[in-house]
Write an enzyme that holds these catalytic residues in place. Structure first.
Site, PDB file in Angstrom:
ATOM      1  CB  THR A 167     112.501  25.863  22.150  1.00  0.00           C
ATOM      2  OG1 THR A 167     111.812  25.015  23.472  1.00  0.00           O
ATOM      3  CG2 THR A 167     111.540  25.912  21.136  1.00  0.00           C
ATOM      4  CE  LYS A 210     108.715  23.218  22.419  1.00  0.00           C
ATOM      5  NZ  LYS A 210     108.917  24.765  22.973  1.00  0.00           N
ATOM      6  CB  THR A 250     101.316  21.607  28.708  1.00  0.00           C
ATOM      7  OG1 THR A 250     100.811  20.299  28.309  1.00  0.00           O
ATOM      8  CG2 THR A 250     100.949  22.178  29.664  1.00  0.00           C
ATOM      9  CD  GLU A 273     112.999  26.822  30.232  1.00  0.00           C
ATOM     10  OE1 GLU A 273     112.584  26.641  28.535  1.00  0.00           O
ATOM     11  OE2 GLU A 273     112.207  27.354  31.360  1.00  0.00           O
ATOM     12  CG  ASN A 322     112.838  31.400  31.377  1.00  0.00           C
ATOM     13  OD1 ASN A 322     112.137  31.024  30.776  1.00  0.00           O
ATOM     14  ND2 ASN A 322     113.102  29.948  31.855  1.00  0.00           N
ATOM     15  CB  THR A 330     118.842  39.041  24.370  1.00  0.00           C
ATOM     16  OG1 THR A 330     118.825  38.514  25.860  1.00  0.00           O
ATOM     17  CG2 THR A 330     117.738  40.274  24.220  1.00  0.00           C
TER      18      THR A 330
END
Length: 417
Positions: free
Chosen positions: A163, A189, A200, A286, A412, A417
């Protein structure tokens, strides 16, 4: 019993008898979808040539994705047997009224295409929560996935489950049991919404070792405690976390049915794979710029060591300090202090280290003089070790995390969107 674990290529296809494939089916299209732009894979399938014993662990979040519910039910019906795994990215199929129907439909599609029992299909999804999963693209993709199954398409599968991941995550080892060569490999992932206690992320592991379902589950539950459950990126626990482990016995060793040397060898191989995948997940957090590895030693028991190490890597204040390359060791002591464990803080030592050296910042629970310039140089590396000694016993544990950066908020802020 000594054993050498040789790192090999192949991920989930490293073991005998496993084929995989991945493709793009269009589960989630962007607003400006350009037909001339190559797309990333968003769905994968992998299978064992023979029925395999299977084990799994799942998220402890009270909100569970539909694939978790369906997979758990399937493994119960099949008495721990599985042949195929189908997994998609871009949509978590969670908090949807038709979620279980869609997850079951994915299993049914694979069942019909491969001619196998539906309850021997494991299903997993990852991505946006609360959006309806379109089944039509998956209906079109399953025949393509099945037709293209291959012993060398582990990469196609590993990229299909990504992702916000920036790199694919695979690891595999080769090892011997009583002179028989066995293999164990996996893919994972995960980049965000990762926090300790259970599983996790999505993790898929395969082996050709012969081991009973009961011992497989025991090994997985033991190793997840000291690997994936010691990983934290952001303090948010996903709804779709799952680790799935399959062993098809095609290595032809005598089946492991109880504890002993052979079980310990298998469990160590599992640790090699799961700990390295955990490390990769932490490094690819991230927005992360640094991998944080906290080792707590000198604990009176394993539980204390785990609690302390996890407490440090979960600290947002400490993670932010590491991003700023600030040796703010007080934040380490603060995190140690609120760990759910009993120890004497006045015995605690803390060092910070990296490839550029090591600096002692705390002795006997108090700060010591150190060079800020030297510490800054050490913290400039992309892998930082936090070494804690409780001086209270002989047990140790490791936890993994990453720094907290501006980019985490950017990623995030508009993820949906």
């Amino acid at each position: 019993m000594n054993n050498i674990y040789k790192t090999i290529e192949g991920g989930i296809c490293a073991s005998k008898g496993y084929k995989a494939n991945g493709t793009y089916c269009g589960i989630k299209k962007s607003a400006n979808d350009d037909p001339n732009t190559p797309h990333k894979n968003d769905i994968c399938l992998y299978v064992s040539e023979v029925p395999a014993n299977a084990a799994a662990v799942y998220t402890q979040n009270k909100v569970k994705g539909a694939p978790i519910i369906v997979t758990k039910a399937n493994l119960e019906k099949s008495e721990g047997k599985a042949i195929a795994v189908i997994a998609n990215s871009k949509n978590a199929n969670t908090c949807n009224a038709d979620g279980i129907e869609k997850a079951n439909k994915m299993c049914l599609l694979v069942s019909r295409e491969l001619g196998i029992p539906q309850e021997q299909v494991i299903v997993a999804s990852t991505g946006v929560i609360g959006q309806i999963l379109p089944i039509e693209p998956i209906e079109k993709a399953v025949p393509i996935l099945a037709k293209g199954l291959d012993h060398h398409k582990n990469l196609e599968a590993a990229t299909a489950i990504m992702t916000t991941d920036t790199v694919k995550k695979e690891y595999a080892v080769e090892f011997d049991i009583n002179g028989i060569t066995c293999h164990l490999g996996g893919m994972a992932k995960g980049s965000g919404m990762i926090h300790p206690n259970m599983a996790t992320t999505l993790n898929f592991i395969t082996s050709d070792c012969a081991i009973s379902s009961e011992m497989l589950q025991k090994a997985l539950s033991e190793i997840v405690k000291i690997t994936y459950n010691c990983l934290s990126i952001d303090g948010d626990q996903s709804t779709n976390d799952m680790v799935c482990l399959m062993a098809n016995g095609m290595a032809s060793n005598e089946e492991i049915t109880c504890e002993g040397d052979e079980y310990e060898i298998f469990k160590s191989a599992l640790y090699q794979v799961m700990s390295n995948l955990t490390r990769m997940l932490a490094k690819d957090g991230e927005g992360a710029t640094k991998l944080l590895e906290c080792v707590c030693s000198g604990a009176k028991d394993k539980e204390t060591a785990i609690a302390v190490a996890k407490s440090v890597v979960c600290s947002s204040l400490f993670k932010a300090a590491m991003f700023g390359e600030d040796a703010n060791w007080g934040r380490v002591l603060c995190a140690i202090g609120y760990a759910d464990a009993e120890f004497d803080i006045n015995k605690v030592d803390v060092d910070l280290s990296s490839a550029k050296g090591i600096v002692g910042v705390c002795r006997n629970g108090s700060g010591v003089e150190f060079s800020e310039d030297e510490a800054s140089k050490i913290l400039s590396c992309d892998e930082i070790n936090i070494l804690i000694n409780l001086h209270d016993g002989s047990c140790d544990a490791t936890a993994w995390g990453c720094d907290l950066t501006y980019d985490y908020v950017k990623i995030n802020g508009d993820y949906r969107t």
